[in-house]
Design a protein around this motif. Structure first.
Motif, short mmCIF file in Angstrom:
data_model
loop_
_atom_site.label_atom_id
_atom_site.label_comp_id
_atom_site.label_asym_id
_atom_site.label_seq_id
_atom_site.Cartn_x
_atom_site.Cartn_y
_atom_site.Cartn_z
N ASP A 65 3.41 -5.15 -12.28
CA ASP A 65 4.78 -5.01 -11.77
C ASP A 65 4.83 -5.12 -10.25
O ASP A 65 5.89 -5.34 -9.68
CB ASP A 65 5.37 -3.66 -12.19
CG ASP A 65 5.63 -3.58 -13.68
OD1 ASP A 65 5.68 -4.64 -14.35
OD2 ASP A 65 5.78 -2.45 -14.19
N TYR A 66 3.68 -4.96 -9.59
CA TYR A 66 3.59 -5.08 -8.14
C TYR A 66 3.02 -6.44 -7.72
O TYR A 66 2.67 -6.64 -6.56
CB TYR A 66 2.71 -3.95 -7.57
CG TYR A 66 3.34 -2.60 -7.69
CD1 TYR A 66 4.17 -2.10 -6.68
CD2 TYR A 66 3.14 -1.81 -8.81
CE1 TYR A 66 4.76 -0.85 -6.78
CE2 TYR A 66 3.72 -0.56 -8.92
CZ TYR A 66 4.53 -0.08 -7.91
OH TYR A 66 5.12 1.15 -8.02
N GLY A 67 2.88 -7.34 -8.70
CA GLY A 67 2.39 -8.67 -8.39
C GLY A 67 0.87 -8.77 -8.33
O GLY A 67 0.34 -9.76 -7.83
N ALA B 50 0.84 -1.20 0.00
CA ALA B 50 0.00 0.00 0.00
C ALA B 50 0.87 1.25 0.00
O ALA B 50 0.61 2.20 -0.75
CB ALA B 50 -0.94 -0.01 1.20
N ASP B 51 1.91 1.26 0.82
CA ASP B 51 2.81 2.40 0.87
C ASP B 51 3.53 2.61 -0.47
O ASP B 51 3.69 3.73 -0.93
CB ASP B 51 3.84 2.22 1.99
CG ASP B 51 3.24 2.34 3.38
OD1 ASP B 51 2.10 2.84 3.51
OD2 ASP B 51 3.91 1.91 4.35
N ALA B 52 3.95 1.51 -1.08
CA ALA B 52 4.65 1.60 -2.37
C ALA B 52 3.71 2.16 -3.44
O ALA B 52 4.11 3.02 -4.25
CB ALA B 52 5.18 0.23 -2.78
N LEU B 53 2.47 1.70 -3.47
CA LEU B 53 1.51 2.20 -4.45
C LEU B 53 1.19 3.68 -4.20
O LEU B 53 1.10 4.47 -5.15
CB LEU B 53 0.23 1.37 -4.42
CG LEU B 53 0.37 -0.06 -4.93
CD1 LEU B 53 -0.89 -0.87 -4.63
CD2 LEU B 53 0.67 -0.07 -6.43
N ALA B 54 1.03 4.06 -2.94
CA ALA B 54 0.75 5.46 -2.61
C ALA B 54 1.91 6.35 -3.05
O ALA B 54 1.70 7.46 -3.55
CB ALA B 54 0.48 5.61 -1.12
N ALA B 55 3.14 5.87 -2.88
CA ALA B 55 4.31 6.66 -3.28
C ALA B 55 4.43 6.77 -4.80
O ALA B 55 4.87 7.80 -5.32
CB ALA B 55 5.58 6.03 -2.69
N ALA B 56 4.03 5.73 -5.52
CA ALA B 56 4.18 5.71 -6.98
C ALA B 56 3.02 6.38 -7.72
O ALA B 56 3.19 6.83 -8.85
CB ALA B 56 4.33 4.27 -7.46
#
Length: 176
Positions: A111-113, A56-62
């Motif tokens: 790309d995030y699985g 969730a953090d990675a998606l929010a950052a991207a």
């Protein structure tokens, strides 16, 4: 780590959300059911379901780095999902640019699985839940034009009486 329910969506402007709320109120005498709160109306592009906090953090950052070309969508009909007992507003078919945005979003999410669902994309805005009839009301009022230029990443948090949606990130408009 706890899981967070996420989805990507188009979020309507307040005037458009108010017009969709009027559509819901107009349909309720025919269908029954529970009117969705105006502040929760949206068009889901990708429902991710529960994801781990790190993802969730990675998606929010991207998400802010995603560029969405401006477009518009004509909402011109009511529809019904019988099994889910939902009345929705939407277009007769997904316009090519919106379908391309949906497909591109899932390609990026791979790309995030994350994998796209098997069912075809059906752009819609849920207006009523727990409807009592499975036929839509007579044609809706005049079509609504939804102009969009960004998508949002939304966390869905369960509460008594429904869900609360919290926008956690949004893309930026495509520069002219």
């Amino acid at each position: 780590m706890s899981a967070i329910r996420l989805f990507f969506a188009l979020w309507p402007s307040p005037p458009l959300a108010a017009s969709l709320g009027e559509w819901a109120q107009a349909a309720r005498p025919h269908c029954g059911g529970r009117v969705m709160r105006t502040e929760t109306l949206h068009l889901t592009l990708a429902f991710l379901g529960p994801v781990e906090a790190q993802l969730a953090d990675a998606l929010a950052a991207a998400t802010p780095d995603r560029c969405v070309p401006p477009g518009e969508l004509e909402l011109d009909r009511y529809g019904v999902f019988k099994r889910q007992r939902i009345l929705w507003a939407g277009p007769r078919e997904a316009p090519a640019p919106l379908q391309a945005m949906h497909d591109g979003l899932w390609h990026w999410l791979a790309d995030y699985g994350l994998a796209a669902p098997p069912q075809p994309f059906r752009p819609h805005v849920t207006l009523l839940r727990n409807i009592e009839r499975d036929d839509p009301p007579p044609p809706p009022p005049d079509p609504l034009i939804w102009r969009y230029d960004r998508l949002v990443l939304v966390a869905s948090e369960s509460q008594t009486g429904g869900s609360r949606y919290r926008i956690v990130a949004q893309s930026r408009p495509l520069s002219p």
